[in-house]
Design an enzyme around this catalytic site. Structure first.
Site, short mmCIF file in Angstrom:
data_model
loop_
_atom_site.label_atom_id
_atom_site.label_comp_id
_atom_site.label_asym_id
_atom_site.label_seq_id
_atom_site.Cartn_x
_atom_site.Cartn_y
_atom_site.Cartn_z
N LYS A 83 -16.96 51.27 -78.37
CA LYS A 83 -18.14 50.63 -78.19
C LYS A 83 -19.38 51.04 -78.46
CE LYS A 83 -19.38 48.03 -73.82
NZ LYS A 83 -19.40 47.86 -72.20
O1 G3P Z 1 -20.55 46.57 -69.18
C1 G3P Z 1 -21.51 45.54 -69.86
C2 G3P Z 1 -22.05 44.50 -69.09
O2 G3P Z 1 -21.09 43.95 -68.44
C3 G3P Z 1 -22.94 45.28 -67.87
O3 G3P Z 1 -23.26 44.30 -66.83
O4 G3P Z 1 -24.07 43.78 -64.76
O5 G3P Z 1 -24.79 45.81 -65.82
O6 G3P Z 1 -25.66 43.89 -66.69
P1 G3P Z 1 -24.42 44.49 -66.05
#
Ligand code: G3P
Length: 226
Positions: A83
């Site tokens: 990633k």
């Molecule tokens: O891992 C990437 C993404 O899904 C993060 O989500 O909820 O931290 O904005 P969030």
């Protein structure tokens, strides 16, 4: 649409696998940090539990370190995906690693132009963050729709991974738009299966079964135990 869990929690991942519907996992430094475990054993364990792809994030924007980290992450397991945050160096690393056959998930995507660049760099996955756009009063689903349309029109093979999903409606709309993957926290994953009418219906059938059972004569052996 393949369903991924956005977590580094082993119990959540094992439960998702048990349901028989989990196709992969995405992690990031925040999620890894929450588990307070040694990094390498943790990500190796995640890769061994899940049959599908596991995205493991690089921790640099230095051109050389990105390549080295990419090589090392790719060696963790056959299903490990590297990633990388989108940036000029991130795109360059994506191009190089992709040309070597290493799968790259380009992350922190907040615009169609970033998604276009990631596809042109040979990314295996692009990760638009829907919820974080919604948080700043910008339509995250509109971004996802734009990316799906651009990729379909251009015939890109890069998979669209709808990330930062905060609730079941995000999941439904991502599936409707044709996202290849939706990644979500365990609480959203759990919410997908719940419905109050299902609970009420199951309780009524169970109660009716208990009442009727003494009068039903010969049953299947497994039903005698229920
Ligand atoms: O891992 C990437 C993404 O899904 C993060 O989500 O909820 O931290 O904005 P969030």
């Amino acid at each position: 649409m393949k369903l991924f869990l956005d977590t580094a929690n082993l119990d959540e991942i094992r439960e998702g696998v048990r349901w028989g519907v989990l196709k992969g996992v995405t992690t990031n430094p925040t999620l890894i940090g929450k588990e307070e475990q040694d990094f390498l054993p943790l990500v190796k364990e995640i890769c061994s539990i899940v049959e599908g792809e596991v995205s493991i994030e690089t921790a640099s924007d230095d051109p050389d370190l990105l390549i080295r980290q990419g090589h090392e992450i790719a060696q963790i397991a056959d299903n490990a995906v590297v990633k990388i945050s989108i940036s000029p160096n991130g795109l360059s690393a994506t191009r190089k690693l992709s040309d070597e056959g290493i799968k790259v998930n380009v992350t922190l995507c907040f615009s169609p132009t970033q998604a276009l660049l990631a596809a042109e760099a040979g990314a295996h996955i692009i990760s638009p963050f829907l919820g974080r756009l919604d948080d700043i009063a910008t339509d995250g689903l509109r971004l996802l729709s734009d990316i799906c349309e651009i990729y379909a029109t251009q015939g890109y093979q890069t998979q669209v991974l709808a990330a930062s999903l905060r609730h079941p409606v995000h999941v439904v709309e991502a599936a409707r738009m044709g996202a290849d993957i939706g990644t979500m926290p365990f609480k959203v994953f759990e919410a997908l299966v719940k419905h109050p009418l299902t609970d009420a219906g199951f309780k009524k059938f169970s109660d009716d079964w208990d009442q009727a059972k003494p009068h039903l004569g010969e049953l299947l052996p497994s039903m005698q135990e229920a």
